[in-house]
Scaffold this motif. Structure first.
Motif, PDB file in Angstrom:
ATOM      1  N   ALA A  13       0.809  -1.218   0.000  1.00  0.00           N
ATOM      2  CA  ALA A  13       0.000   0.000   0.000  1.00  0.00           C
ATOM      3  C   ALA A  13       0.849   1.278   0.000  1.00  0.00           C
ATOM      4  CB  ALA A  13      -0.938   0.004   1.204  1.00  0.00           C
ATOM      5  N   GLU A  14       2.120   1.185   0.398  1.00  0.00           N
ATOM      6  CA  GLU A  14       2.947   2.371   0.595  1.00  0.00           C
ATOM      7  C   GLU A  14       4.074   2.538  -0.421  1.00  0.00           C
ATOM      8  OE1 GLU A  14       2.294   4.647   3.135  1.00  0.00           O
ATOM      9  OE2 GLU A  14       0.476   3.456   3.380  1.00  0.00           O
ATOM     10  N   TRP A  15       4.383   1.512  -1.203  1.00  0.00           N
ATOM     11  CA  TRP A  15       5.494   1.599  -2.149  1.00  0.00           C
ATOM     12  C   TRP A  15       5.305   0.623  -3.296  1.00  0.00           C
ATOM     13  CZ3 TRP A  15       7.974  -2.996  -2.871  1.00  0.00           C
ATOM     14  CH2 TRP A  15       7.911  -3.925  -1.838  1.00  0.00           C
ATOM     15  N   THR A  16       5.994   0.915  -4.401  1.00  0.00           N
ATOM     16  CA  THR A  16       6.066   0.025  -5.555  1.00  0.00           C
ATOM     17  C   THR A  16       7.520  -0.033  -5.995  1.00  0.00           C
ATOM     18  OG1 THR A  16       3.850   0.592  -6.300  1.00  0.00           O
ATOM     19  CG2 THR A  16       5.316  -0.377  -7.936  1.00  0.00           C
ATOM     20  N   SER A  17       8.001  -1.236  -6.288  1.00  0.00           N
ATOM     21  CA  SER A  17       9.364  -1.413  -6.748  1.00  0.00           C
ATOM     22  C   SER A  17       9.344  -2.184  -8.060  1.00  0.00           C
ATOM     23  CB  SER A  17      10.183  -2.178  -5.703  1.00  0.00           C
ATOM     24  OG  SER A  17      11.517  -2.324  -6.138  1.00  0.00           O
ATOM     25  N   VAL A  18       9.841  -1.553  -9.115  1.00  0.00           N
ATOM     26  CA  VAL A  18       9.941  -2.204 -10.416  1.00  0.00           C
ATOM     27  C   VAL A  18      11.372  -2.710 -10.540  1.00  0.00           C
ATOM     28  CG1 VAL A  18       9.755  -1.922 -12.912  1.00  0.00           C
ATOM     29  CG2 VAL A  18       8.143  -0.733 -11.390  1.00  0.00           C
ATOM     30  N   ARG A  19      11.520  -4.026 -10.566  1.00  0.00           N
ATOM     31  CA  ARG A  19      12.823  -4.675 -10.568  1.00  0.00           C
ATOM     32  C   ARG A  19      13.307  -4.822 -12.010  1.00  0.00           C
ATOM     33  NH1 ARG A  19      11.314  -7.503  -5.668  1.00  0.00           N
ATOM     34  NH2 ARG A  19      11.573  -5.922  -4.067  1.00  0.00           N
ATOM     35  N   MET A  20      14.170  -3.921 -12.414  1.00  0.00           N
ATOM     36  CA  MET A  20      14.633  -3.877 -13.799  1.00  0.00           C
ATOM     37  C   MET A  20      15.730  -4.898 -14.075  1.00  0.00           C
ATOM     38  SD  MET A  20      13.926   0.041 -14.752  1.00  0.00           S
ATOM     39  CE  MET A  20      14.044  -0.377 -16.449  1.00  0.00           C
ATOM     40  N   LEU A  21      16.542  -5.193 -13.062  1.00  0.00           N
ATOM     41  CA  LEU A  21      17.543  -6.255 -13.124  1.00  0.00           C
ATOM     42  C   LEU A  21      17.381  -7.115 -11.888  1.00  0.00           C
ATOM     43  CD1 LEU A  21      20.854  -4.438 -14.170  1.00  0.00           C
ATOM     44  CD2 LEU A  21      19.541  -6.050 -15.551  1.00  0.00           C
ATOM     45  N   LEU A  22      17.435  -8.425 -12.060  1.00  0.00           N
ATOM     46  CA  LEU A  22      17.317  -9.371 -10.955  1.00  0.00           C
ATOM     47  C   LEU A  22      18.488 -10.347 -10.979  1.00  0.00           C
ATOM     48  CD1 LEU A  22      13.480 -10.049 -11.167  1.00  0.00           C
ATOM     49  CD2 LEU A  22      14.690  -8.866  -9.317  1.00  0.00           C
TER      50      LEU A  22
END
Length: 130
Positions: free
Chosen positions: A19-28
């Motif tokens: 609900a408080e953040w979004t993380s788009v993982r471009m490299l894993l």
């Protein structure tokens, strides 16, 4: 060469959020680069306590305004565009977003993309139970 468009990843399993953040993982981890790279957006007015016991993290503020407090020392630093911080001692910290914060983050070792924050604010290593 790996080329990815942030906008094409926002509706995929590489976008992790609560609900408080979004993380788009471009490299894993499975990209084989030795680090992971994320664009993380923190909701205005949110506060987060983290301690990455198993990872080092560096963060660069792209937009927004907030602060980070080192829990061990009580020292607080302002976060604004152009400011970078590195958690080089697995520092337990509180990150506050006064405005929406958009941050570019690198993790070492790289995350796999399936991690969730544990109760202590850390990520488990892949071979550990969450």
């Amino acid at each position: 060469m790996i080329v990815r468009d942030f906008h094409e990843l926002t509706d995929t399993d590489r976008a992790v959020s609560d609900a408080e953040w979004t993380s788009v993982r471009m490299l894993l981890a499975d990209d084989g680069m030795g680090f992971s790279f994320h664009i993380t957006t923190l909701k205005a007015g949110s506060e987060h306590e983290f301690e990455y016991k198993n990872h080092f993290e560096s963060v660069y503020c792209m937009s927004g305004k907030g602060s980070i407090t080192d829990i061990a020392t009580g020292e607080t630093h302002q976060i604004r565009p152009g400011v970078m911080y590195a958690l080089n001692e697995h520092d337990r910290h509180i990150l506050r977003a006064e405005e929406e914060l958009v941050m570019a983050c690198c993790f070492n070792p790289p995350v796999t993309g399936t991690e969730v924050h544990r109760a202590d604010g850390s990520y488990a290593l892949p071979d550990e139970a969450a």
